[in-house]
Scaffold this motif. Structure first.
Motif, PDB file in Angstrom:
ATOM      1  N   LEU A 145      24.165 -36.016   2.094  1.00 44.46           N
ATOM      2  CA  LEU A 145      23.398 -36.509   2.864  1.00 44.46           C
ATOM      3  C   LEU A 145      22.052 -35.952   2.832  1.00 44.46           C
ATOM      4  CD1 LEU A 145      23.936 -38.121   6.272  1.00 44.46           C
ATOM      5  CD2 LEU A 145      21.924 -36.358   5.949  1.00 44.46           C
ATOM      6  N   GLY A 146      20.897 -36.531   3.089  1.00 46.86           N
ATOM      7  CA  GLY A 146      19.454 -35.792   2.955  1.00 46.86           C
ATOM      8  C   GLY A 146      18.364 -36.445   3.672  1.00 46.86           C
ATOM      9  N   VAL A 147      17.659 -35.698   4.029  1.00 47.47           N
ATOM     10  CA  VAL A 147      16.293 -36.185   4.699  1.00 47.47           C
ATOM     11  C   VAL A 147      15.213 -35.406   4.327  1.00 47.47           C
ATOM     12  CG1 VAL A 147      15.199 -36.864   6.874  1.00 47.47           C
ATOM     13  CG2 VAL A 147      17.581 -37.377   6.680  1.00 47.47           C
ATOM     14  N   VAL A 148      14.187 -36.274   3.924  1.00 45.70           N
ATOM     15  CA  VAL A 148      12.935 -35.323   3.637  1.00 45.70           C
ATOM     16  C   VAL A 148      11.650 -36.193   4.409  1.00 45.70           C
ATOM     17  CG1 VAL A 148      11.119 -34.705   1.989  1.00 45.70           C
ATOM     18  CG2 VAL A 148      13.618 -34.395   1.281  1.00 45.70           C
ATOM     19  N   TYR A 149      11.352 -35.597   5.497  1.00 50.56           N
ATOM     20  CA  TYR A 149      10.116 -36.354   6.098  1.00 50.56           C
ATOM     21  C   TYR A 149       8.940 -35.379   5.928  1.00 50.56           C
ATOM     22  CZ  TYR A 149       7.787 -38.274  10.283  1.00 50.56           C
ATOM     23  OH  TYR A 149       6.828 -38.762  11.267  1.00 50.56           O
ATOM     24  N   ALA A 150       7.757 -36.329   5.830  1.00 49.80           N
ATOM     25  CA  ALA A 150       6.467 -35.669   5.652  1.00 49.80           C
ATOM     26  C   ALA A 150       5.524 -36.207   6.867  1.00 49.80           C
ATOM     27  CB  ALA A 150       5.753 -36.053   4.309  1.00 49.80           C
ATOM     28  N   PRO A 151       5.633 -35.583   7.747  1.00 55.58           N
ATOM     29  CA  PRO A 151       4.791 -35.996   9.180  1.00 55.58           C
ATOM     30  C   PRO A 151       3.603 -36.384   9.125  1.00 55.58           C
ATOM     31  CG  PRO A 151       5.487 -33.701   9.458  1.00 55.58           C
ATOM     32  CD  PRO A 151       6.139 -34.103   8.138  1.00 55.58           C
ATOM     33  N   ALA A 152       2.774 -35.532   8.148  1.00 57.15           N
ATOM     34  CA  ALA A 152       1.263 -35.605   8.187  1.00 57.15           C
ATOM     35  C   ALA A 152       0.944 -36.820   7.475  1.00 57.15           C
ATOM     36  CB  ALA A 152       0.600 -34.555   7.394  1.00 57.15           C
ATOM     37  N   ILE A 153       1.921 -37.515   6.426  1.00 62.09           N
ATOM     38  CA  ILE A 153       1.428 -38.718   5.797  1.00 62.09           C
ATOM     39  C   ILE A 153       2.304 -39.633   6.254  1.00 62.09           C
ATOM     40  CG2 ILE A 153       0.458 -37.289   3.957  1.00 62.09           C
ATOM     41  CD1 ILE A 153       3.118 -37.887   2.481  1.00 62.09           C
ATOM     42  N   GLY A 154       3.205 -39.605   7.250  1.00 61.89           N
ATOM     43  CA  GLY A 154       4.186 -40.515   7.713  1.00 61.89           C
ATOM     44  C   GLY A 154       5.144 -41.065   6.763  1.00 61.89           C
ATOM     45  N   VAL A 155       5.784 -40.397   5.935  1.00 62.85           N
ATOM     46  CA  VAL A 155       6.567 -40.844   4.958  1.00 62.85           C
ATOM     47  C   VAL A 155       7.999 -40.274   5.179  1.00 62.85           C
ATOM     48  CG1 VAL A 155       6.990 -41.381   2.529  1.00 62.85           C
ATOM     49  CG2 VAL A 155       4.820 -41.350   3.179  1.00 62.85           C
ATOM     50  N   MET A 156       8.962 -41.098   5.251  1.00 59.72           N
ATOM     51  CA  MET A 156      10.320 -40.682   5.310  1.00 59.72           C
ATOM     52  C   MET A 156      11.256 -40.976   4.024  1.00 59.72           C
ATOM     53  SD  MET A 156      12.684 -39.228   7.666  1.00 59.72           S
ATOM     54  CE  MET A 156      12.145 -39.620   9.222  1.00 59.72           C
ATOM     55  N   TYR A 157      11.864 -40.065   3.248  1.00 61.04           N
ATOM     56  CA  TYR A 157      12.872 -40.226   2.498  1.00 61.04           C
ATOM     57  C   TYR A 157      14.242 -39.815   2.716  1.00 61.04           C
ATOM     58  CZ  TYR A 157       8.926 -40.191  -0.725  1.00 61.04           C
ATOM     59  OH  TYR A 157       7.637 -40.392  -1.473  1.00 61.04           O
ATOM     60  N   SER A 158      15.357 -40.774   2.658  1.00 61.26           N
ATOM     61  CA  SER A 158      16.674 -40.300   3.092  1.00 61.26           C
ATOM     62  C   SER A 158      17.898 -40.974   2.067  1.00 61.26           C
ATOM     63  CB  SER A 158      16.768 -40.999   4.413  1.00 61.26           C
ATOM     64  OG  SER A 158      16.804 -42.523   4.524  1.00 61.26           O
ATOM     65  N   ALA A 159      18.915 -40.421   2.058  1.00 59.74           N
ATOM     66  CA  ALA A 159      20.017 -40.717   1.177  1.00 59.74           C
ATOM     67  C   ALA A 159      21.198 -40.480   1.876  1.00 59.74           C
ATOM     68  CB  ALA A 159      19.730 -40.042  -0.062  1.00 59.74           C
TER      69      ALA A 159
END
Length: 248
Positions: free
Chosen positions: A112-126
């Protein structure tokens, strides 16, 4: 549980952005390896640790900002692997290319993985073999995509000094390159915008675990230069070998 981890990443991102936007002091210091750490790293770490300890009290956590010693983790089978703020250099440069990384490791594999880029408002998850991208309130499943010539994504902070990378690219044949910071490089391959991310320079396991989970769920391969899958089974060193994230 994936949505709960995404929400936890958002909360950590909010803590980071309070520092990024100047609502809290930056307070830059340096660790023993000369890598920078800021008040935002520490604030995000506290949010994530509190959240994970509440959600899964029986699952240990390995965070860059408080790495457990070898004696404590040598028998871990299942654990959380966290980089509260990946891309601190990009954060300090204020270019937006930094992420919150949270991965669940089970028997050496990021499941399971979450990569969140708060400054550009993009969330990747798996999770469970599927990967998603969420942006502007819209979520879509993502997968790798072939393209010719391939787009190679490289590190923004390390590419100019990496002679092995330059030699590799010179021998590669026709290709294009783009540079970006943090674990977003894994995610560009996962969503089909890039086809290859080669890495020769040093990384630690918390730099790669979450992005690795997203990449493989989207159909990419994450192998060291001997062709072995990157392994997160506990070992004394936190360093990864060199690796490539590829659709090939």
């Amino acid at each position: 549980m994936l949505e709960q981890i995404c929400q936890l990443a958002r909360e950590a991102g909010e803590a980071i952005m309070q520092v990024y936007d100047g609502q809290a002091p930056l307070d830059v210091s340096h660790k023993s390896d000369d890598s920078p750490v800021t008040a935002a790293d520490i604030a995000a770490h506290k949010v994530i640790m509190q959240g994970l300890n509440s959600l899964t009290p029986d699952v240990p956590v390995l965070s860059e900002e408080d790495p457990a010693g070898w004696e404590a983790r040598q028998h871990w089978q299942r654990y959380w692997l966290v980089d509260p703020l990946d891309g601190t250099k990009e954060f300090i440069k204020r270019n937006g290319e930094f992420t919150v990384n949270i991965a669940l490791i089970d028997k050496g594999i990021p499941v399971l993985g979450v990569v969140y880029a708060p400054a550009i408002g993009v969330m990747y998850s798996a999770a469970e073999g599927k990967a998603w991208k969420e942006e502007g309130g819209h979520q879509e499943q993502i997968q790798v995509r072939d393209a010719r010539p391939p787009l190679v994504v490289i590190s923004r902070s390390h590419a100019s000094s990496d002679e092995e990378l330059k030699e590799y690219l010179n021998q590669m044949g026709e290709h294009q390159t783009t540079a970006i910071g943090s674990s977003l490089k894994f995610c560009l391959v996962a969503e089909g915008k890039a086809q290859l991310y080669p890495r020769f320079g040093p990384t630690n396991i918390w730099d790669t675990g979450a992005g690795h989970a997203v990449a493989i769920a989207a159909g990419a391969h994450v192998h060291d230069w001997k062709g072995q899958t990157l392994d997160y089974t506990p070992r004394e060193s936190f360093l990864n070998p060199g690796f490539r994230v590829s659709i090939f």
